[in-house]
Scaffold this motif. Structure first.
Motif, PDB file in Angstrom:
ATOM      1  N   UNK A   5       6.519   8.656 -14.062  1.00 53.46           N
ATOM      2  CA  UNK A   5       5.221   8.296 -14.027  1.00 53.46           C
ATOM      3  C   UNK A   5       4.540   8.800 -12.793  1.00 53.46           C
ATOM      4  N   UNK A   6       3.326   8.913 -12.559  1.00 54.20           N
ATOM      5  CA  UNK A   6       2.675   9.134 -11.317  1.00 54.20           C
ATOM      6  C   UNK A   6       1.521   8.458 -11.186  1.00 54.20           C
ATOM      7  N   UNK A   7       1.314   7.696  -9.884  1.00 53.08           N
ATOM      8  CA  UNK A   7      -0.019   7.042  -9.616  1.00 53.08           C
ATOM      9  C   UNK A   7      -1.073   7.757  -9.329  1.00 53.08           C
ATOM     10  N   UNK A   8      -2.189   7.591  -9.920  1.00 49.58           N
ATOM     11  CA  UNK A   8      -3.403   8.497  -9.659  1.00 49.58           C
ATOM     12  C   UNK A   8      -4.023   7.857  -8.283  1.00 49.58           C
ATOM     13  N   UNK A   9      -5.004   8.894  -7.912  1.00 50.18           N
ATOM     14  CA  UNK A   9      -5.612   8.438  -6.523  1.00 50.18           C
ATOM     15  C   UNK A   9      -6.539   7.055  -6.588  1.00 50.18           C
ATOM     16  N   UNK A  10      -7.070   7.215  -7.677  1.00 51.41           N
ATOM     17  CA  UNK A  10      -7.989   5.781  -8.027  1.00 51.41           C
ATOM     18  C   UNK A  10      -6.970   4.549  -8.216  1.00 51.41           C
ATOM     19  N   UNK A  11      -6.120   4.805  -8.960  1.00 54.34           N
ATOM     20  CA  UNK A  11      -5.126   3.591  -8.961  1.00 54.34           C
ATOM     21  C   UNK A  11      -4.369   3.355  -7.830  1.00 54.34           C
ATOM     22  N   UNK A  12      -4.206   3.875  -6.809  1.00 52.73           N
ATOM     23  CA  UNK A  12      -3.748   4.181  -5.546  1.00 52.73           C
ATOM     24  C   UNK A  12      -4.713   3.001  -4.846  1.00 52.73           C
ATOM     25  N   UNK A  13      -5.899   3.421  -5.090  1.00 50.38           N
ATOM     26  CA  UNK A  13      -7.147   2.641  -4.164  1.00 50.38           C
ATOM     27  C   UNK A  13      -7.154   1.441  -4.709  1.00 50.38           C
ATOM     28  N   UNK A  14      -7.056   1.130  -6.049  1.00 52.09           N
ATOM     29  CA  UNK A  14      -7.220  -0.331  -6.647  1.00 52.09           C
ATOM     30  C   UNK A  14      -6.113  -0.956  -6.125  1.00 52.09           C
ATOM     31  N   UNK A  15      -4.889  -0.476  -6.080  1.00 53.82           N
ATOM     32  CA  UNK A  15      -3.644  -1.196  -5.551  1.00 53.82           C
ATOM     33  C   UNK A  15      -3.643  -1.678  -4.214  1.00 53.82           C
ATOM     34  N   UNK A  16      -4.219  -0.707  -3.418  1.00 54.08           N
ATOM     35  CA  UNK A  16      -4.252  -0.958  -1.808  1.00 54.08           C
ATOM     36  C   UNK A  16      -5.375  -2.061  -1.578  1.00 54.08           C
ATOM     37  N   UNK A  17      -6.419  -2.109  -2.219  1.00 54.29           N
ATOM     38  CA  UNK A  17      -7.521  -2.969  -2.392  1.00 54.29           C
ATOM     39  C   UNK A  17      -6.936  -4.555  -2.848  1.00 54.29           C
ATOM     40  N   UNK A  18      -6.026  -4.409  -3.821  1.00 59.03           N
ATOM     41  CA  UNK A  18      -5.399  -5.879  -4.417  1.00 59.03           C
ATOM     42  C   UNK A  18      -4.466  -6.204  -3.361  1.00 59.03           C
ATOM     43  N   UNK A  19      -3.983  -5.443  -2.557  1.00 60.17           N
ATOM     44  CA  UNK A  19      -2.876  -5.845  -1.555  1.00 60.17           C
ATOM     45  C   UNK A  19      -3.489  -6.753  -0.507  1.00 60.17           C
ATOM     46  N   UNK A  20      -4.934  -6.336  -0.176  1.00 54.06           N
ATOM     47  CA  UNK A  20      -5.502  -6.941   1.161  1.00 54.06           C
ATOM     48  C   UNK A  20      -5.828  -8.371   0.560  1.00 54.06           C
TER      49      UNK A  20
END
Length: 260
Positions: free
Chosen positions: A87-102
């Motif tokens: 599996x690979x985390x797409x750039x868009x998914x990375x942004x969603x995860x980082x926003x969520x962690x805030x």
């Protein structure tokens, strides 16, 4: 301003050196990467370390669920992102995860949509997209169940929230390797169900097999995925046949082995 929560990316692996580099590169922005190896002989551990992962080993294999539980115990982050080597985390998914962690909600489990590759095509239908999976969660509140195969996260009464972006899943890169994996899954599934006291009739084998083809090709619009959709409907039917035929065979083999 809220402090961003620490994220541990966790994965279990065995002989995944050919897939590992792209996987780990897609999550190299995480606070830590934990890899639990179950006995690789292809340099998986060494490659993972060279890419910055913290590597642990456990060769006492008791199934996917318990291996994921053990892998999670090595993580120090407040949140877990559980992934696999293919599996690979797409750039868009990375942004969603980082926003969520805030500003995460510790009582929420975050669900990712997977795009599954099948014979050179990322499927859009056939039940393979968005193929949502619960993968991002508070480390001290959730863990995987004990299932030997097809394990899942115990979410309890947690709220489930879908994240934007895709988790790219290289499901079927090699058709024959994919078929061998399907056969192994079918055998493990049948053994687990048999040990739980489950049985099936000859008629159930046929009905489940035909149902799997109809569900993939018609109900899940596999026909919109072209030739790959038709092949996948057949593969799903074959996998279902193998599962139920194996369950049926276990009980008959036992009967045959018993003294008359």
């Amino acid at each position: 301003m809220p402090v961003k929560k620490r994220l541990s990316v966790v994965l279990i692996a065995k002989n995944e050196a050919s897939l590992l580099e792209e996987c780990l590169q897609s999550v190299d922005w995480a606070d830590e990467i934990i890899l639990l190896d179950s006995g690789s002989s292809d340099g998986t551990q060494e490659l993972a370390r060279s890419l910055g992962a913290k590597v642990f080993a456990n060769t006492d294999w008791q199934g996917f669920g318990k291996q994921r539980q053990l892998a999670q115990t090595h993580a120090s982050g407040e949140y877990i992102l559980m992934i696999d080597a293919d599996e690979r985390v797409s750039p868009e998914l990375r942004q969603s995860i980082e926003r969520c962690l805030q500003q995460p909600d510790e009582h929420t489990v975050y669900r990712l949509g997977r795009r599954n590759l099948f014979l050179g095509r990322f499927m859009r239908h056939s039940g393979w997209y968005p193929d949502r999976v619960n993968r991002l969660y508070k480390a001290d509140k959730f863990r995987y169940n004990d299932d030997f195969v097809h394990e899942s996260l115990n979410t309890g009464t947690a709220k489930i929230v879908d994240l934007d972006g895709d988790l790219l899943h290289l499901t079927c890169r090699d058709f024959f390797a994919f078929q061998r994996k399907q056969m192994n899954y079918a055998e493990a599934w049948a053994k687990q169900r048999y040990q739980q006291g489950k049985r099936c009739s000859y008629f159930a084998i046929i009905s489940h097999t035909l149902g799997a083809f109809f569900k993939t090709w018609i109900l899940r619009a596999g026909f919109l995925d072209g030739k790959q959709g038709l092949v996948l409907a057949g593969v799903n039917a074959q996998y279902t046949f193998n599962k139920y035929a194996a369950l049926w065979a276990f009980s008959h083999q036992l009967q045959k082995s018993e003294p008359s």
